[in-house]
Design an enzyme around this catalytic site. Sequence first.
Site, mmCIF file in Angstrom:
data_model
loop_
_atom_site.group_PDB
_atom_site.id
_atom_site.type_symbol
_atom_site.label_atom_id
_atom_site.label_comp_id
_atom_site.label_asym_id
_atom_site.label_seq_id
_atom_site.Cartn_x
_atom_site.Cartn_y
_atom_site.Cartn_z
ATOM 1 N N CYS A 146 1.849 106.168 -76.405
ATOM 2 C CA CYS A 146 2.470 105.297 -75.172
ATOM 3 C C CYS A 146 1.137 104.446 -74.389
ATOM 4 C CB CYS A 146 2.123 106.323 -74.102
ATOM 5 S SG CYS A 146 2.566 105.661 -72.519
ATOM 6 N N HIS A 205 5.929 112.754 -75.438
ATOM 7 C CA HIS A 205 4.416 113.114 -75.163
ATOM 8 C C HIS A 205 4.572 114.563 -75.407
ATOM 9 C CE1 HIS A 205 2.573 110.137 -72.772
ATOM 10 N NE2 HIS A 205 3.797 109.299 -72.018
ATOM 11 N N ARG A 243 11.189 103.370 -64.597
ATOM 12 C CA ARG A 243 10.706 104.052 -65.824
ATOM 13 C C ARG A 243 11.811 105.082 -66.624
ATOM 14 N NH1 ARG A 243 5.521 104.500 -64.849
ATOM 15 N NH2 ARG A 243 5.269 105.810 -66.635
#
Length: 254
Positions: free
Chosen positions: A106, A203, A140
């Site tokens: 990320c 993640h 997002r």
Amino acid sequence: MSTLYEHTTEGPARGRIRLLQLYPGDMNIYGDWGNALVLARRAQWQGYDVEMLSYDRGQELDEDIHLVVGGGGQDSGQERIKEDLLARGQALRDMAEAGTPMLVICGLYQLFGHHFVTSGGQEMPGIGVLDAHTVAGPLRLIGNIAVESEGFGTVIGYENHSGLTRLGPGARPLGRVRPGEGNNGEDGTEGARCHHVIGTYLHGSLLPKNPVVADWLLARAVERSGRQWDPVAVEGPLGAWTDRAREVALSRPR
């Protein structure tokens, strides 16, 4: 500072892997530190001692390293490390070009590219390990994600980012999303690879559910240490637990 994780097999250690975490104080959200723990544990099961080191702002960067991992962070975390990372950029580029395996998630994935432009229009220069450019988007991109990857099969994780990353010709994607938004929600790609470096938005942490990726990184690390990776079968229920975790992650809606 370093911590030694000793091998758990009988007899002497087969070798020692020096594993470096980049900026664990600033770039360590969504469980990314778990990636380092998985690598240490799987190396122990294979008979290797693991020396776990960390690097934070202002410290001396030890370049005698076999494996590098780094996590994600908010824009504020990236802001705090950006100048220090630029100062260490040449050393990290040299390590990558020499074959040191790296996994960056990320926020560090973005700064391992050429630049990251924030939602406020500020350009944070990256270190150019990966041929990638990132610009903050209006929304997002969040949810469970699966990536079909050459060499790794189906890679599973969880994305939560607003950065829109596009790759240049010097990088190839980790894979293609199925389902998910990936690098930018448009071209169907996720992540980037160059040399033995993997950058990704996944993640989760990533590696507990993707042992194939973990063992590939360990194999490259062992080779970097001057030895030959010769894995042995790990007994017990670990495989079943991993398979179940993957099944649950794939079954959850985005």
